[in-house]
Design a protein around this motif. Structure first.
Motif, PDB file in Angstrom:
ATOM      1  N   ALA A 185      22.137 -58.385 -72.471  1.00  0.00           N
ATOM      2  CA  ALA A 185      22.089 -59.839 -72.317  1.00  0.00           C
ATOM      3  C   ALA A 185      21.469 -60.290 -71.003  1.00  0.00           C
ATOM      4  O   ALA A 185      21.203 -61.479 -70.840  1.00  0.00           O
ATOM      5  CB  ALA A 185      23.498 -60.431 -72.433  1.00  0.00           C
ATOM      6  N   GLY A 186      21.257 -59.394 -70.087  1.00  0.00           N
ATOM      7  CA  GLY A 186      20.750 -59.805 -68.778  1.00  0.00           C
ATOM      8  C   GLY A 186      19.254 -59.984 -68.711  1.00  0.00           C
ATOM      9  O   GLY A 186      18.730 -60.588 -67.765  1.00  0.00           O
ATOM     10  N   GLY A 187      18.517 -59.460 -69.680  1.00  0.00           N
ATOM     11  CA  GLY A 187      17.070 -59.560 -69.653  1.00  0.00           C
ATOM     12  C   GLY A 187      16.381 -58.447 -68.902  1.00  0.00           C
ATOM     13  O   GLY A 187      15.150 -58.319 -68.969  1.00  0.00           O
ATOM     14  N   ARG A 188      17.142 -57.619 -68.190  1.00  0.00           N
ATOM     15  CA  ARG A 188      16.536 -56.512 -67.454  1.00  0.00           C
ATOM     16  C   ARG A 188      16.066 -55.423 -68.400  1.00  0.00           C
ATOM     17  O   ARG A 188      14.986 -54.838 -68.211  1.00  0.00           O
ATOM     18  CB  ARG A 188      17.535 -55.964 -66.447  1.00  0.00           C
ATOM     19  CG  ARG A 188      16.994 -54.829 -65.576  1.00  0.00           C
ATOM     20  CD  ARG A 188      18.030 -54.381 -64.556  1.00  0.00           C
ATOM     21  NE  ARG A 188      17.536 -53.283 -63.737  1.00  0.00           N
ATOM     22  CZ  ARG A 188      16.840 -53.426 -62.627  1.00  0.00           C
ATOM     23  NH1 ARG A 188      16.555 -54.645 -62.201  1.00  0.00           N
ATOM     24  NH2 ARG A 188      16.434 -52.387 -61.927  1.00  0.00           N
ATOM     25  N   TYR A 189      16.903 -55.119 -69.397  1.00  0.00           N
ATOM     26  CA  TYR A 189      16.531 -54.106 -70.390  1.00  0.00           C
ATOM     27  C   TYR A 189      16.274 -54.749 -71.753  1.00  0.00           C
ATOM     28  O   TYR A 189      15.198 -54.618 -72.316  1.00  0.00           O
ATOM     29  CB  TYR A 189      17.639 -53.052 -70.493  1.00  0.00           C
ATOM     30  CG  TYR A 189      17.876 -52.317 -69.186  1.00  0.00           C
ATOM     31  CD1 TYR A 189      17.053 -51.278 -68.793  1.00  0.00           C
ATOM     32  CD2 TYR A 189      18.939 -52.673 -68.344  1.00  0.00           C
ATOM     33  CE1 TYR A 189      17.262 -50.603 -67.588  1.00  0.00           C
ATOM     34  CE2 TYR A 189      19.157 -52.011 -67.148  1.00  0.00           C
ATOM     35  CZ  TYR A 189      18.324 -50.980 -66.776  1.00  0.00           C
ATOM     36  OH  TYR A 189      18.529 -50.331 -65.599  1.00  0.00           O
TER      37      TYR A 189
END
Length: 371
Positions: free
Chosen positions: A199-203
């Motif tokens: 959910a963080g957008g990093r992965y």
């Protein structure tokens, strides 16, 4: 069975009264209170309940400490900390507003009388009835509690039975490693890991970061509303399931192992019954008694205590966060109202657990037992 249920229901009243008395005395004896909270807001030294968790308002804490140290000489003139420089008329008005102009015993009997009519009063700091607050926050906590408990039982019971049947096998050893990891790592760490990964957008950015539903939820059709709801609840529920299935899995396995080695199981097998008939027709009913006994406490624990950090991490405004903020802010009506509700629900769930005992094994008779 009916007489036993009536006796248990009759015991709810003195139990609730005893719990409310103990908590009322403890809270009244604790330092701080709503008057001090209002004084802190007036003087500009108030800190939000979740400020330390979110890392905010650090300067406010430093300035508060400085102000207290600068005015410590004159603090003996008031019975409230931080009341220096405020006129006595304002302090008296604040006491009257929160009902602290009355003696403690009078406030207690007024509270019990109101609670007997299910009148929980109004929040000190939210300008809203406690009943409305609980109703507003309940869907979040109920969603977390019901779905987490359901998934934990659907995963743990079959897994525990399989581990008991194949005790000592490679499958048992591998799943025991997973269970140990799930038991050792707190659920909120799994929640943070899921946010970072999905959910963080990093992965990946597959799930939303916060909220129970989307902002345009009311504009969606019924199917889209259901899908949007489960889309938001996936990560919170998954984090709580990962942290909660381990104990129940091992309890199920040990219960079945204890029953499998008993004489009635050997007799059933010697009569030529199939293994599935022995397992689910004889062992299952006896082994599941201890599992069913723990269902009410497991549900209450997940519903009101285990979901607190999950609600904070995923920004879910539920009963756990409501009770935590009320305790920090000394919002007594919300504190006692939620305590009353939690206790009442816990007692009712205990009665439901006993009824489930009798349903699973009709040989258990509570009529001849003392409550």
């Amino acid at each position: 069975m009916y007489a036993y249920i009536v006796r248990r229901l009759a015991l709810i009243i003195p139990t609730l009264l005893g719990i409310m008395i103990i908590n009322f005395i403890v809270i009244q004896a604790a330092p701080g209170g709503p008057v001090e909270q209002m004084i802190a807001q007036v003087t500009g030294t108030a800190v939000e309940a979740t400020a330390r968790i979110s890392g905010g308002n650090g300067d406010g804490e430093i300035s508060s400490t400085v102000n207290q140290s600068n005015t410590s000489v004159s603090s003996s003139n008031s019975k409230y900390r931080g009341a220096q420089g405020l006129p006595p008329e304002m302090i008296a008005e604040i006491e009257r507003q929160f009902g602290f102009d009355k003696p403690m015993h009078e406030r207690f009997f007024m509270m019990i009388g109101n609670y007997a009519r299910f009148d929980f009063g109004q929040s000190f700091f939210r300008d809203k009835d406690v009943y409305e607050l609980v109703i507003d926050k309940m869907p979040v906590s109920i969603s977390l509690g019901i779905w987490t408990t359901l998934l934990v039982y659907l995963i743990s019971i079959p897994l525990g039975i399989r581990k008991a049947i194949s005790d000592g096998s490679r499958f048992d050893m591998m799943t025991s490693g997973v269970v140990i990891v799930g038991n050792a790592i707190p659920g909120f760490l799994f929640a943070i890991m899921l946010i970072v990964l999905f959910a963080g957008g990093r992965y990946f950015d597959w799930f939303p970061l916060r909220g129970l539903v989307s902002d345009n939820w009311s504009e969606l059709n019924t199917f889209s509303q259901v899908m949007d709801y489960f889309w938001h609840m996936t990560l919170p529920i998954l984090s709580m399931v990962i942290g909660g299935f381990a104990g129940l899995t091992m309890l199920t396995k040990n219960s079945f192992l204890e029953e499998i080695n008993k004489q009635y199981v050997v007799t059933a097998r010697s009569k030529g019954l199939m293994e599935s008939q022995v397992l689910y027709g004889h062992v299952f009913r006896n082994a599941m008694l201890i599992i069913i006994a723990g269902f009410p406490s497991a549900f209450i624990g997940i519903l009101f205590t285990g979901s607190l950090l999950t609600e904070i991490i995923f920004s879910l405004d539920g009963l756990g966060l409501l009770g935590f903020e009320a305790a920090i802010n000394r919002d007594y009506p919300v504190m006692f109202g939620t305590l009353y509700f939690f206790t009442l629900l816990g007692l009712i769930m205990g009665i439901i657990g006993d009824i489930m005992y009798h349903i699973v094994d009709p040989r258990i008779d509570f009529e001849s037992q003392e409550v």
